[in-house]
Design a protein around this motif. Structure first.
Motif, PDB file in Angstrom:
ATOM      1  N   THR A  93       0.831  -1.209   0.000  1.00  0.00           N
ATOM      2  CA  THR A  93       0.000   0.000   0.000  1.00  0.00           C
ATOM      3  C   THR A  93       0.863   1.257   0.000  1.00  0.00           C
ATOM      4  O   THR A  93       0.586   2.212  -0.727  1.00  0.00           O
ATOM      5  CB  THR A  93      -0.929   0.000   1.232  1.00  0.00           C
ATOM      6  OG1 THR A  93      -1.820  -1.108   1.143  1.00  0.00           O
ATOM      7  CG2 THR A  93      -1.726   1.286   1.302  1.00  0.00           C
ATOM      8  N   ALA A  94       1.914   1.239   0.814  1.00  0.00           N
ATOM      9  CA  ALA A  94       2.801   2.405   0.882  1.00  0.00           C
ATOM     10  C   ALA A  94       3.469   2.677  -0.469  1.00  0.00           C
ATOM     11  O   ALA A  94       3.569   3.829  -0.903  1.00  0.00           O
ATOM     12  CB  ALA A  94       3.858   2.195   1.966  1.00  0.00           C
ATOM     13  N   LEU A  95       3.915   1.613  -1.143  1.00  0.00           N
ATOM     14  CA  LEU A  95       4.588   1.791  -2.439  1.00  0.00           C
ATOM     15  C   LEU A  95       3.620   2.334  -3.502  1.00  0.00           C
ATOM     16  O   LEU A  95       3.987   3.203  -4.301  1.00  0.00           O
ATOM     17  CB  LEU A  95       5.198   0.465  -2.894  1.00  0.00           C
ATOM     18  CG  LEU A  95       6.349  -0.051  -2.013  1.00  0.00           C
ATOM     19  CD1 LEU A  95       6.819  -1.418  -2.501  1.00  0.00           C
ATOM     20  CD2 LEU A  95       7.508   0.942  -1.988  1.00  0.00           C
ATOM     21  N   LEU A  96       2.403   1.836  -3.510  1.00  0.00           N
ATOM     22  CA  LEU A  96       1.412   2.371  -4.450  1.00  0.00           C
ATOM     23  C   LEU A  96       1.086   3.827  -4.125  1.00  0.00           C
ATOM     24  O   LEU A  96       0.907   4.658  -5.028  1.00  0.00           O
ATOM     25  CB  LEU A  96       0.136   1.529  -4.402  1.00  0.00           C
ATOM     26  CG  LEU A  96       0.201   0.157  -5.068  1.00  0.00           C
ATOM     27  CD1 LEU A  96      -1.051  -0.652  -4.749  1.00  0.00           C
ATOM     28  CD2 LEU A  96       0.376   0.304  -6.582  1.00  0.00           C
ATOM     29  N   GLY A  97       1.024   4.133  -2.838  1.00  0.00           N
ATOM     30  CA  GLY A  97       0.770   5.508  -2.435  1.00  0.00           C
ATOM     31  C   GLY A  97       1.862   6.454  -2.902  1.00  0.00           C
ATOM     32  O   GLY A  97       1.593   7.599  -3.288  1.00  0.00           O
ATOM     33  N   LEU A  98       3.105   5.977  -2.916  1.00  0.00           N
ATOM     34  CA  LEU A  98       4.216   6.810  -3.383  1.00  0.00           C
ATOM     35  C   LEU A  98       4.192   6.984  -4.901  1.00  0.00           C
ATOM     36  O   LEU A  98       4.753   7.958  -5.423  1.00  0.00           O
ATOM     37  CB  LEU A  98       5.547   6.194  -2.943  1.00  0.00           C
ATOM     38  CG  LEU A  98       5.844   6.273  -1.438  1.00  0.00           C
ATOM     39  CD1 LEU A  98       7.069   5.438  -1.083  1.00  0.00           C
ATOM     40  CD2 LEU A  98       6.050   7.742  -1.015  1.00  0.00           C
ATOM     41  N   ALA A  99       3.558   6.057  -5.615  1.00  0.00           N
ATOM     42  CA  ALA A  99       3.433   6.176  -7.079  1.00  0.00           C
ATOM     43  C   ALA A  99       2.293   7.096  -7.480  1.00  0.00           C
ATOM     44  O   ALA A  99       2.298   7.670  -8.578  1.00  0.00           O
ATOM     45  CB  ALA A  99       3.223   4.789  -7.697  1.00  0.00           C
ATOM     46  N   LEU A 100       1.320   7.265  -6.610  1.00  0.00           N
ATOM     47  CA  LEU A 100       0.100   8.014  -6.934  1.00  0.00           C
ATOM     48  C   LEU A 100       0.358   9.464  -7.373  1.00  0.00           C
ATOM     49  O   LEU A 100      -0.298   9.948  -8.311  1.00  0.00           O
ATOM     50  CB  LEU A 100      -0.839   7.982  -5.729  1.00  0.00           C
ATOM     51  CG  LEU A 100      -2.310   8.301  -5.952  1.00  0.00           C
ATOM     52  CD1 LEU A 100      -2.924   7.391  -6.994  1.00  0.00           C
ATOM     53  CD2 LEU A 100      -3.073   8.196  -4.632  1.00  0.00           C
ATOM     54  N   PRO A 101       1.302  10.189  -6.755  1.00  0.00           N
ATOM     55  CA  PRO A 101       1.501  11.582  -7.166  1.00  0.00           C
ATOM     56  C   PRO A 101       2.024  11.751  -8.594  1.00  0.00           C
ATOM     57  O   PRO A 101       1.998  12.869  -9.130  1.00  0.00           O
ATOM     58  CB  PRO A 101       2.543  12.100  -6.159  1.00  0.00           C
ATOM     59  CG  PRO A 101       2.445  11.178  -4.996  1.00  0.00           C
ATOM     60  CD  PRO A 101       2.100   9.845  -5.575  1.00  0.00           C
ATOM     61  N   PHE A 102       2.489  10.680  -9.213  1.00  0.00           N
ATOM     62  CA  PHE A 102       3.109  10.799 -10.535  1.00  0.00           C
ATOM     63  C   PHE A 102       2.170  10.402 -11.673  1.00  0.00           C
ATOM     64  O   PHE A 102       2.603  10.299 -12.822  1.00  0.00           O
ATOM     65  CB  PHE A 102       4.375   9.936 -10.585  1.00  0.00           C
ATOM     66  CG  PHE A 102       5.390  10.316  -9.540  1.00  0.00           C
ATOM     67  CD1 PHE A 102       6.220  11.425  -9.721  1.00  0.00           C
ATOM     68  CD2 PHE A 102       5.499   9.592  -8.359  1.00  0.00           C
ATOM     69  CE1 PHE A 102       7.140  11.789  -8.747  1.00  0.00           C
ATOM     70  CE2 PHE A 102       6.417   9.944  -7.384  1.00  0.00           C
ATOM     71  CZ  PHE A 102       7.240  11.054  -7.580  1.00  0.00           C
ATOM     72  N   ARG A 106      -0.703  16.587  -5.457  1.00  0.00           N
ATOM     73  CA  ARG A 106       0.336  15.581  -5.700  1.00  0.00           C
ATOM     74  C   ARG A 106       1.346  15.554  -4.539  1.00  0.00           C
ATOM     75  O   ARG A 106       1.751  14.487  -4.078  1.00  0.00           O
ATOM     76  CB  ARG A 106       1.041  15.845  -7.025  1.00  0.00           C
ATOM     77  CG  ARG A 106       0.115  15.677  -8.245  1.00  0.00           C
ATOM     78  CD  ARG A 106       0.848  15.985  -9.539  1.00  0.00           C
ATOM     79  NE  ARG A 106      -0.061  15.988 -10.683  1.00  0.00           N
ATOM     80  CZ  ARG A 106      -0.375  14.917 -11.407  1.00  0.00           C
ATOM     81  NH1 ARG A 106       0.174  13.754 -11.112  1.00  0.00           N
ATOM     82  NH2 ARG A 106      -1.207  15.006 -12.426  1.00  0.00           N
ATOM     83  N   THR A 107       1.751  16.711  -4.102  1.00  0.00           N
ATOM     84  CA  THR A 107       2.678  16.777  -2.970  1.00  0.00           C
ATOM     85  C   THR A 107       2.049  16.203  -1.713  1.00  0.00           C
ATOM     86  O   THR A 107       2.709  15.484  -0.939  1.00  0.00           O
ATOM     87  CB  THR A 107       3.096  18.232  -2.723  1.00  0.00           C
ATOM     88  OG1 THR A 107       3.715  18.763  -3.901  1.00  0.00           O
ATOM     89  CG2 THR A 107       4.060  18.333  -1.548  1.00  0.00           C
ATOM     90  N   SER A 108       0.770  16.494  -1.500  1.00  0.00           N
ATOM     91  CA  SER A 108       0.105  16.007  -0.298  1.00  0.00           C
ATOM     92  C   SER A 108       0.083  14.474  -0.263  1.00  0.00           C
ATOM     93  O   SER A 108       0.325  13.857   0.780  1.00  0.00           O
ATOM     94  CB  SER A 108      -1.314  16.561  -0.196  1.00  0.00           C
ATOM     95  OG  SER A 108      -2.178  15.968  -1.145  1.00  0.00           O
ATOM     96  N   LEU A 109      -0.177  13.832  -1.408  1.00  0.00           N
ATOM     97  CA  LEU A 109      -0.214  12.378  -1.447  1.00  0.00           C
ATOM     98  C   LEU A 109       1.183  11.770  -1.331  1.00  0.00           C
ATOM     99  O   LEU A 109       1.348  10.671  -0.789  1.00  0.00           O
ATOM    100  CB  LEU A 109      -0.903  11.910  -2.730  1.00  0.00           C
ATOM    101  CG  LEU A 109      -2.398  12.262  -2.844  1.00  0.00           C
ATOM    102  CD1 LEU A 109      -2.982  11.722  -4.141  1.00  0.00           C
ATOM    103  CD2 LEU A 109      -3.183  11.723  -1.655  1.00  0.00           C
ATOM    104  N   ALA A 110       2.205  12.474  -1.826  1.00  0.00           N
ATOM    105  CA  ALA A 110       3.585  11.990  -1.681  1.00  0.00           C
ATOM    106  C   ALA A 110       4.005  11.988  -0.214  1.00  0.00           C
ATOM    107  O   ALA A 110       4.634  11.028   0.269  1.00  0.00           O
ATOM    108  CB  ALA A 110       4.525  12.864  -2.500  1.00  0.00           C
TER     109      ALA A 110
END
Length: 404
Positions: free
Chosen positions: A85-94, A164-168
């Motif tokens: 979940t964390a890794l997908l969350g880090l991909a979300l802003p892009f 995008r920054t908020s989700l990163a």
């Protein structure tokens, strides 16, 4: 695990952190719905899909996750689910477009299922009977705190630096929590791995509907969660418009009332242990209904008060019902909890999206038509549960059905 022991403290701390991270990730997009609608040129109903696709996928995945947990182990599934979940969350802003965002949010529904499908079962199996109500309430409180923090953080940072920054930022926090959770949670001692066949899995699911109380609890889950998510999904749209005109930061700050839900869930769990779940549960549903009704007032303070009261009632009722399901299911406890959560997130997806189209058509009165209607039925179900005969718990669980 008895109250006061080292494992009791470690398990509760780990489960609260896990609940915090999981639900912060799940609901981080909720205060961003107006921003996403403006950024991608969407209406309220379409923008709500960023939450609904996650909860819909999560609902279906929960059932399969409960089967995987029986085969792979409780802690193993929860740890890997949180890391993914964390890794997908880090991909979300892009993401480059709306479709990509929905794809990642859909995949997050799969990974997010690993924790809630197993957490309540882990607590029911590992905690002593006199500790379960408190621990389950504490876990539900962690979900409330995570939901609040995810919404608050994403809304405030989005106002300052963009969504995008908020989700990163949120993705990085969730990754850190996942690592701590893996180190802190004690390995389960009372849940031996069970290589349940698919036939046995289906049998475990089916047997839950032969109980006189569990189907009513499943229906309550659908109604309460659907009403609650609909309420919060579109409160932001309403408060952003005249005559209220609140900023995204101010709207996000309203989610601080979730902290009341954190307190109420632990309090109600302890209260239900003393007075009985059936005698406390319907009062918590009634409190939530009163809060929903109060949001009809054309006043910002009264709307916020209504949201606060609804949050208190919802998290208290959810905490009681979660422990009730885990204790009442004598066979296939993991599947019983998964069905409860399946209905929980189906309610979120269906009623949450329906509420968006009701908002577009009729404004807040349309939202109240969906939410209020669900609360009327939920209150009737809660009263019905008062008269369901309790099941005496054996010292050892009965043999599983054929096919295991």
């Amino acid at each position: 695990m008895a109250p006061g022991t080292r494992d009791f403290r470690r398990a509760n701390a780990a489960m609260v952190l896990a609940a915090f991270a999981t639900f912060a990730s799940l609901y981080s997009v909720q205060p961003l719905l107006p921003i996403l609608a403006a950024d991608f040129g969407l209406d309220a109903g379409a923008s709500s899909l960023s939450l609904s696709v996650t909860t819909a996928t999560l609902a279906v995945a929960l059932l399969l996750a409960s089967w995987v947990a029986d085969r792979a182990g409780r802690k193993t599934l929860m740890v890997w689910a949180m890391l993914a979940t964390a890794l997908l969350g880090l991909a979300l802003p892009f993401v480059p477009n709306w479709t990509s965002l929905l794809v990642i949010r859909t995949l997050m529904g799969l990974t997010l299922s690993g924790l809630p499908a197993v957490a309540m079962v882990y607590l029911a199996e590992e905690m002593s009977p006199d500790a379960l109500g408190f621990s389950m309430g504490l876990y539900i409180g962690g979900t409330a705190a995570g939901g609040m923090a995810g919404r608050l953080l994403s809304g405030i940072v989005a106002d300052l630096a963009g969504w995008r920054t908020s989700l990163a930022v949120l993705g990085a926090i969730i990754l850190a929590v996942a690592v701590v959770f893996a180190a802190l949670l004690p390995a389960p001692k009372n849940s031996a791995r069970n290589r349940l066949s698919f036939r046995g899995f289906v049998a475990n699911v089916a047997v839950q509907f032969t109980d006189k109380g569990l189907p009513w609890l499943f229906l309550s889950s659908f109604l309460l969660m659907g009403a609650f998510v609909t309420l919060y999904n579109y409160a932001g749209f309403r408060l952003a418009q005249p005559p209220f005109g609140l900023s995204h930061t101010a709207i996000s700050a309203i989610f601080v009332v979730y902290l009341l839900g954190s307190v109420s869930s632990a309090w109600a769990g302890a209260l239900s242990t003393r007075l009985g779940r059936r005698h406390v549960y319907w009062w918590m549903v009634a409190i939530m209904a009163a809060g929903v009704a109060l949001t009809l007032a054309p006043s910002t303070p009264l709307i916020i008060a209504g949201l606060a009261i609804a949050s208190i009632g919802f998290f208290a009722a959810h905490g009681i019902a979660s422990a009730w399901v885990a204790r009442r299911a004598l066979v296939g406890r993991a599947q019983a909890s998964a069905i409860y959560l399946f209905m929980y997130y189906v309610g979120s997806s269906l009623l949450g999206t329906l509420g968006g189209y009701a908002w577009v058509a009729w404004g807040w009165n349309g939202v109240m038509l969906v939410t209020g209607g669900a609360m009327v039925v939920a209150l009737a179900v809660a009263v019905r549960l008062i008269f369901v005969q309790p099941i005496p718990l054996p010292e050892k669980p009965p043999a599983p059905p054929a096919g295991v």
